[in-house]
Design an enzyme around this catalytic site. Sequence first.
Site, short mmCIF file in Angstrom:
data_model
loop_
_atom_site.label_atom_id
_atom_site.label_comp_id
_atom_site.label_asym_id
_atom_site.label_seq_id
_atom_site.Cartn_x
_atom_site.Cartn_y
_atom_site.Cartn_z
N GLU A 121 -85.58 -1.00 -42.27
CA GLU A 121 -86.71 -1.23 -41.35
C GLU A 121 -86.47 -2.46 -40.46
O GLU A 121 -86.74 -2.42 -39.26
CB GLU A 121 -88.02 -1.45 -42.13
CG GLU A 121 -88.39 -0.34 -43.09
CD GLU A 121 -87.94 -0.67 -44.52
OE1 GLU A 121 -86.76 -1.01 -44.72
OE2 GLU A 121 -88.78 -0.56 -45.43
N CYS B 226 -90.84 -4.11 -47.38
CA CYS B 226 -90.97 -5.37 -48.12
C CYS B 226 -91.58 -6.43 -47.21
O CYS B 226 -91.84 -6.19 -46.03
CB CYS B 226 -89.61 -5.82 -48.64
SG CYS B 226 -88.52 -6.48 -47.36
N CYS C 91 -89.40 -7.04 -44.07
CA CYS C 91 -89.48 -5.94 -43.11
C CYS C 91 -90.86 -5.87 -42.47
O CYS C 91 -90.98 -5.60 -41.27
CB CYS C 91 -89.12 -4.62 -43.78
SG CYS C 91 -87.39 -4.53 -44.25
N HIS D 165 -81.92 -4.58 -44.38
CA HIS D 165 -82.85 -3.49 -44.76
C HIS D 165 -83.04 -2.55 -43.57
O HIS D 165 -83.06 -3.00 -42.42
CB HIS D 165 -84.21 -4.05 -45.17
CG HIS D 165 -84.18 -4.82 -46.46
ND1 HIS D 165 -85.33 -5.23 -47.11
CD2 HIS D 165 -83.14 -5.25 -47.22
CE1 HIS D 165 -85.00 -5.87 -48.22
NE2 HIS D 165 -83.67 -5.91 -48.31
#
Length: 158
Positions: free
Chosen positions: A55, A83, A86, A53
């Site tokens: 981030e 999420c 993250c 991801h």
Amino acid sequence: MNDIYYLKRAIQISRNSREHGNTPFGALLVDKDGNILIEQENVEITESKCTGHAETQCVEKASRLYSKDFLAECTLYTTAEPCAMCSGAIYWAGVGRVVYAMTEKQLLSLTGSDEQNPTFDLPCREVFARGQKDILVEGPFDELAEEAAEVHKGYWNK
Ligand SMILES: [Zn+2]
């Protein structure tokens, strides 16, 4: 530069991410003087990496380059609310501020139950609230929700 400027940049990064074969997410790290330190696309698909991801990748890089004291004064900008994974990575990296354009709930309405992104329904503020650090969170920015969502159109198999 204001938050809207950096969020628009994050949306452009999410567009690039999709063009490069990954899911349409982007993040960037900005220092207290407004300098962009890291720009990060999602890399889940091209690197076969479940933690890819935008981030998480962004703060992982940041933690190799900067101290926690320095990162405490930085802001992470992201197109969609981070999420749980993250948010955890942001917490452990020690980034002090998070700004996002659309909520995870809005994202969930875009991705549905798509296998590539079975989106959580868990606000990052709830994750941070269980920790021991004060992380400032700003978002959603309703004026950017449409622009952030546009990048997802036709991507998810919902
Ligand atoms: Zn994530």
